[in-house]
Structures are given as structure tokens and as C-alpha cells.
Design a protein around this motif. Sequence first.
Motif, PDB file in Angstrom:
ATOM      1  N   SER A 159     -24.330  -4.337  35.654  1.00  0.00           N
ATOM      2  CA  SER A 159     -25.560  -4.764  34.975  1.00  0.00           C
ATOM      3  C   SER A 159     -26.796  -4.432  35.808  1.00  0.00           C
ATOM      4  O   SER A 159     -27.834  -4.020  35.273  1.00  0.00           O
ATOM      5  CB  SER A 159     -25.510  -6.264  34.694  1.00  0.00           C
ATOM      6  N   SER A 160     -26.695  -4.576  37.118  1.00  0.00           N
ATOM      7  CA  SER A 160     -27.843  -4.295  37.985  1.00  0.00           C
ATOM      8  C   SER A 160     -28.070  -2.799  38.177  1.00  0.00           C
ATOM      9  O   SER A 160     -29.202  -2.372  38.411  1.00  0.00           O
ATOM     10  CB  SER A 160     -27.646  -4.967  39.348  1.00  0.00           C
ATOM     11  N   ARG A 182     -15.527 -10.364  35.844  1.00  0.00           N
ATOM     12  CA  ARG A 182     -16.605 -11.340  35.681  1.00  0.00           C
ATOM     13  C   ARG A 182     -17.338 -11.615  36.994  1.00  0.00           C
ATOM     14  O   ARG A 182     -18.562 -11.809  36.998  1.00  0.00           O
ATOM     15  CB  ARG A 182     -16.052 -12.633  35.100  1.00  0.00           C
ATOM     16  N   LYS A 183     -16.622 -11.642  38.087  1.00  0.00           N
ATOM     17  CA  LYS A 183     -17.229 -12.023  39.363  1.00  0.00           C
ATOM     18  C   LYS A 183     -17.905 -10.858  40.085  1.00  0.00           C
ATOM     19  O   LYS A 183     -18.900 -11.068  40.792  1.00  0.00           O
ATOM     20  CB  LYS A 183     -16.165 -12.626  40.286  1.00  0.00           C
ATOM     21  N   GLU A 211     -27.072  -0.411  35.870  1.00  0.00           N
ATOM     22  CA  GLU A 211     -26.802   0.285  34.613  1.00  0.00           C
ATOM     23  C   GLU A 211     -27.816   1.382  34.326  1.00  0.00           C
ATOM     24  O   GLU A 211     -27.449   2.507  33.950  1.00  0.00           O
ATOM     25  CB  GLU A 211     -26.774  -0.731  33.463  1.00  0.00           C
ATOM     26  N   HIS A 250     -19.021  -6.858  36.487  1.00  0.00           N
ATOM     27  CA  HIS A 250     -20.077  -7.062  35.494  1.00  0.00           C
ATOM     28  C   HIS A 250     -21.455  -7.238  36.142  1.00  0.00           C
ATOM     29  O   HIS A 250     -22.424  -6.575  35.706  1.00  0.00           O
ATOM     30  CB  HIS A 250     -19.746  -8.254  34.605  1.00  0.00           C
ATOM     31  N   PRO A 251     -21.605  -8.078  37.144  1.00  0.00           N
ATOM     32  CA  PRO A 251     -22.927  -8.170  37.793  1.00  0.00           C
ATOM     33  C   PRO A 251     -23.366  -6.845  38.430  1.00  0.00           C
ATOM     34  O   PRO A 251     -24.552  -6.477  38.357  1.00  0.00           O
ATOM     35  CB  PRO A 251     -22.725  -9.259  38.856  1.00  0.00           C
ATOM     36  N   LEU A 252     -22.431  -6.137  39.063  1.00  0.00           N
ATOM     37  CA  LEU A 252     -22.784  -4.872  39.704  1.00  0.00           C
ATOM     38  C   LEU A 252     -23.211  -3.825  38.687  1.00  0.00           C
ATOM     39  O   LEU A 252     -24.244  -3.149  38.864  1.00  0.00           O
ATOM     40  CB  LEU A 252     -21.593  -4.370  40.517  1.00  0.00           C
TER      41      LEU A 252
END
Length: 208
Positions: A97-98, A89-90, A100, A93-95
Motif C-alpha cells: 500500500s505504501s 495482513r501484517k 503501490e 499489505h502495508p508494504l
Amino acid sequence: MVSWMISRAVVLVFGMLYPAYYSYKAVKSKNVKEYVRWMMYWIVFALYTVIETVADQTVAWFPLYYELKIAFVIWLLSPYTKGASLIYRKFLHPLLSSKEREIDDYIVQAKERGYETMVNFGRQGLNLAATAAVTAAVKSQGAITERLRSFSMHDLTAIPGEEHVRQRALQPPSETKKRSKAASSESAGALLCFNISSFHNVILSRDG
């Protein structure tokens, strides 16, 4: 060595087998919450496996390296710490998503290049096989030609021709018998003349 064996056993049992069994139960029960939990764990564990492979070759000499690996796997797996969920989550997922879209484009390009590479390898393989077959055929033909050239004219003339064999095969049996009878008559006449001459010599020797 002992630390390495213990760490491998812990990673295999608690890092793979235990999560695999509970992933199976989550899929069987169709529990979405557990399913998401174990999916996050496997994504984090895949990243951990990549990092572990590199670290084992570079920093395995570090003190307490294998003990830290055991502690990290247990921290990822524990339902109290929820380490895998926290990392996903930390950070992941952000990495993801950016990046993808870039990752998807790279995967598509890799597939296309891989297909082209396989096609090129296939063509090269077929060309090499065809060249090898032609070369082998030429070599075998050359060997046969050299073998035929090695025969002398005497060897070739000593072989009975087809006409001679055919004439002997087509000769009638009656002619063959006649020839054999004539040869027998000549032998018998010669033998009779020899016997008469011997008898005449004997008589002359007695009269003398």
C-alpha cells in the motif's frame, strides 16, 4: 538428496496443487471469503517462491534447511495457523500500500522501455538482414563476372553465331536437294572414268 526430494514433493502437492483446487472451488462457488483467503495465500506464496530460489543457491547447506521449508509451507497452508493470512495482513499489505504508486510507475516505465528496446532490436535486425542480402548479391555478381572473364576468345569464337544458324535454318529444301544431286553425279562420273580406265588397261595387257 532425500530431504530435497521430499521437500519438493511437499511444496508441489501441498503448496500448489491443493491450494489450486480450493481456489477453483472458491471461484466456482463465488464465496468471497474463501476467494480472498486464497488470493492472499497466492500472493504470499509468490514471494516465498522468489525467496526460495535465492535461498536454494546460497543457504541450502544450512542444517535442517529442507525440513524448515516443509514446515513453513504447511504453516502457510494450515487453516489453524493461517500463516499466509497473517503474513499478508501484517507485512505485505502495508508494504504494498505504501509503495503501490512507485511500483505502478516503475511497471509503466519498464513497459515503455521494453517496447522501445524491442523496436530498436527490430530495426537492427532489419538492417542486418538488408546488409546481408546486398552483400550476397554483390558477391554473386562478382562471381558471374569472373566466370565470364575466364572464357578465352577462342571459346567465344567457337560458338556458332546466330546468323550462321539462321541461314542454315532458312535455306530452302530444293537448294539442298540440288547440291546433294550434284555431289552424287560427280561421284558417279568419277567412278565411271575409273572403270573405263581399268578396262582399257586390261585390254592392253592382253594384246601385249
